[in-house]
Scaffold this active site. Sequence first.
Site, mmCIF file in Angstrom:
data_model
loop_
_atom_site.group_PDB
_atom_site.id
_atom_site.type_symbol
_atom_site.label_atom_id
_atom_site.label_comp_id
_atom_site.label_asym_id
_atom_site.label_seq_id
_atom_site.Cartn_x
_atom_site.Cartn_y
_atom_site.Cartn_z
ATOM 1 N N LEU A 1 0.808 -1.223 0.000
ATOM 2 C CA LEU A 1 0.000 0.000 0.000
ATOM 3 C C LEU A 1 0.846 1.279 0.000
ATOM 4 C CD1 LEU A 1 -2.826 -1.116 2.465
ATOM 5 C CD2 LEU A 1 -2.820 -1.215 -0.034
ATOM 6 N N GLY B 1 -0.552 1.692 -3.719
ATOM 7 C CA GLY B 1 -1.863 1.069 -3.859
ATOM 8 C C GLY B 1 -2.826 1.578 -2.801
ATOM 9 N N TYR C 1 14.501 3.826 -15.380
ATOM 10 C CA TYR C 1 13.293 3.001 -15.254
ATOM 11 C C TYR C 1 13.205 1.999 -16.402
ATOM 12 C CZ TYR C 1 8.397 1.925 -16.246
ATOM 13 O OH TYR C 1 7.236 1.280 -16.585
ATOM 14 N N ARG D 1 11.211 18.371 -22.568
ATOM 15 C CA ARG D 1 11.903 17.648 -21.505
ATOM 16 C C ARG D 1 12.952 16.737 -22.130
ATOM 17 N NH1 ARG D 1 6.946 15.203 -18.069
ATOM 18 N NH2 ARG D 1 6.549 14.364 -20.155
ATOM 19 N N GLY E 1 14.879 13.582 -23.106
ATOM 20 C CA GLY E 1 14.500 12.176 -23.221
ATOM 21 C C GLY E 1 13.088 11.927 -23.690
ATOM 22 N N ASP E 2 12.371 12.970 -24.096
ATOM 23 C CA ASP E 2 11.002 12.801 -24.605
ATOM 24 C C ASP E 2 11.031 12.665 -26.129
ATOM 25 O OD1 ASP E 2 9.398 12.675 -22.414
ATOM 26 O OD2 ASP E 2 8.682 14.744 -22.514
#
Length: 324
Positions: free
Chosen positions: A33, A36, A140, A281, A283-284
């Site tokens: 949680l 979540g 990521y 931005r 890396g976009d």
Amino acid sequence: MKVLVIGGAGYIGSHVVKELMRKGHSVAVFDNLSSGLRQNLFSENEFIYGNILIQQDLDAAFARGFDAFVHLAAFKAAGESMVEPEKYSVNNLTGTINIMNAAVRHGCLKMVFSSSAAVFGEPEYLPIDEKHPKNPENYYGFTKLKIEEIMAWYDRLRSLKFAALRYFNAAGYDVEGFPCGLEQKPANLLPVIMETAMGMREKMKVFGTDYDTRDGTCIRDYVHVTDLAVAHVLALDYISKSGESLVVNLGSEKGVTVKEMLETARKITGREIRADYAERRAGDPAALVATSAYAREKLGWVPKHSDVDTLLKSTWEAYRKNAK
């Protein structure tokens, strides 16, 4: 089947739980949680409070005997991952290895994993298919790619069959109105638009207006979360029946610009939704659009709710419901 959904109280996880139940599976949710929400839990399901970084928690969960598990417990903020790579290393990499080790110890050898289009990085061609070069532009995406590689080795060495589902942009909420718990600290476009429409933000930013696209703003491929949930269940059925692992892209195959999403949101909400235009931005990419031909071929997956109107209307309803 008896299925453990790790991260099942989260935004995507709760929709996956609903679809698994709809298809007659017995579901338990494992979640700490941290992002979540209890409001996303279904009363019919067993809830196991636990942390993927604590082996005893995972062993206690898997010891209850599951046929398969779904892993949706990774951190996913691309920008944050570039500032706090340690956090993403521990949770995404170490946490996933902990999960897989516990699953193997307890003989649970079917896994569905939420991967990401972030494994690809800047597209070399469009639409992006499964064979597109993998060159993540953020940490990521790197963690997701490494997990895919680790799963392939566990398949080879431990017979752990997996389906890696590379989402493009998950969006929308259940069209029946539940689950509807809002994402915590969202960074994605639709929640930011809705927070601005609700007055939770004074205004929002549109990053980059000089891309080589039809209106100068980024193009992204949005997939309704219910369509993603359906893909999870189809993938679980596939690896169960075929005994083969699978990696597929999940996109709507339709690109939408930031301006198009914003203008449609203004029409649907009837709100001004103030927006400032800012620099790009880092890396976009200008455009990210998938082909889902392989998912259609292998899974029979066809997105049914991923049109712009349904994405925005279902999200707006969730925000209004939570404001009451």
